[in-house]
Design an enzyme around this catalytic site. Sequence first.
Site, short mmCIF file in Angstrom:
data_model
loop_
_atom_site.label_atom_id
_atom_site.label_comp_id
_atom_site.label_asym_id
_atom_site.label_seq_id
_atom_site.Cartn_x
_atom_site.Cartn_y
_atom_site.Cartn_z
N SER A 270 49.32 37.39 33.59
CA SER A 270 50.71 37.84 33.72
C SER A 270 51.39 37.26 34.95
O SER A 270 52.56 36.85 34.90
CB SER A 270 50.78 39.37 33.75
OG SER A 270 49.97 39.91 34.77
N ASP A 401 40.91 49.05 34.66
CA ASP A 401 41.22 49.57 33.33
C ASP A 401 40.31 50.70 32.90
O ASP A 401 40.66 51.48 32.01
CB ASP A 401 41.14 48.44 32.30
CG ASP A 401 42.16 47.36 32.55
OD1 ASP A 401 43.33 47.70 32.78
OD2 ASP A 401 41.79 46.17 32.53
#
Length: 467
Positions: A270, A401
């Site tokens: 990203s 995560d």
Amino acid sequence: MSQLLARSSSKTYSLLSKRVLTQTRFYAQPTLKERFAEIYPQKAAEIKQFKKEHGSTVIDSVKLEQAYGGMRGIKSMVWEGSVLDPEEGIRFRGLTIPEIRAKLPKATKDSQEPLPEGLFWLLLTGEIPSAEQVKALSVDLASRSELPEHVNTLLDNLPKHLHPMAQFSIALNALESESKFAKAYAQGVNKKEYWTYTFEDSLDLLGKLPVIASKIYRNIFKDGKLGKVDLNADYGKNLANLLGFENGDFVELMRLYLTIHSDHEGGNVSAHTTHLVGSALSSPYLSLAAGMNGLAGPLHGRANQEVLEWLFKLREEVHGDYSKETIEKYLWDTLNSGRVIPGYGHAVLRKTDPRYTAQREFALSHFPDYELFKLVSAVYETAPKVLTKQGKTKNPWPNVDSHSGVLLQYYGLTEASFYTVLFGVARAFGVLPQLIIDRAVGAPIERPKSFSTEKFMELVKNIESKK
């Protein structure tokens, strides 16, 4: 000016009035834009001199396996905001996550978590802002929150089955209509001024992201109704309230979440994609949208959704038995079936992710007896040993995560497909400062050299023949 503002009843002048009053009250110190303008001419000159003196220095050697392995570990990108050490973890402008949590301004004297607005200031300037400067920035961002009507209409008409990240990207692209940089560039603005329009677009974007994210969430999962932005609230509080959560602890979680998910060096998908598209002088809207399309991938930001889905399956299988033996058997069953243990391993890190640790500390402080947290803790106690025995991973430790979804679940934000959108809002705080810096120092378009496999074979043959 004050009489004019007093007479006006329009929304535009109402927002402007509040911004002017805020500036009068808080801007005795330089604003973020003013401080950046003071700092970066000298920084740009230093970079230019650095390249002139040391431009021919060889800083890395590249192996063929790196070219075929996704350019893993090749030192070839400038990223000012953060550096990721395999053992130590992330440092934001030299500061660790514990230091960030301790030193950045808080919302109130009772708050424990830092304000992401303060991190944005730090990433852009390298300086820790004062509480007054962060307060002024919070109000400034909130005043930029209104969406153009065509974006509201677009979001309201997207099908509910379209993934939230796809909707997020579509909205960002649609906001290109508002780009001050694109308009200035079309009018032939001097390249020395690129950064100031990129700055304005970036703050406009940040201001609108809570509304976009919350509108997507409310449209897909709730009644479609959205509250109003509070011009006197901080960013995390506005985001939480717009989503429909007013619990004070959830607001604190949003402040922590946005801060620790913001930046993780420049080489991740990203960040790199935002930088790459931005290097072509695409606007911040288009650049961030491109980065968000990368974040949506299951090997990047969407992993938090997969972790939670895996945890639910684990919980269903073990029927409340979180013993070491039961968890270990399930982990081996997962691996032996050809799957991975989601939330474990990292491209760079070789120890437990400090972002995981920060979230674990939050959970221990706020809900140590939550059943799903106990399950995550049981996996944390067992998974590294299993992965080490398996011998196929360089990093058997949990990453960011593996924990974030559990925190959100506890407070009632249970829709896992939305989690990556929250990650996207946070990531904007990390990638947009670098985009502004790139424009301020005149960074060139990124264009690495590529070879075909046939050409690589020829290259390797020539190199090896000279040994």
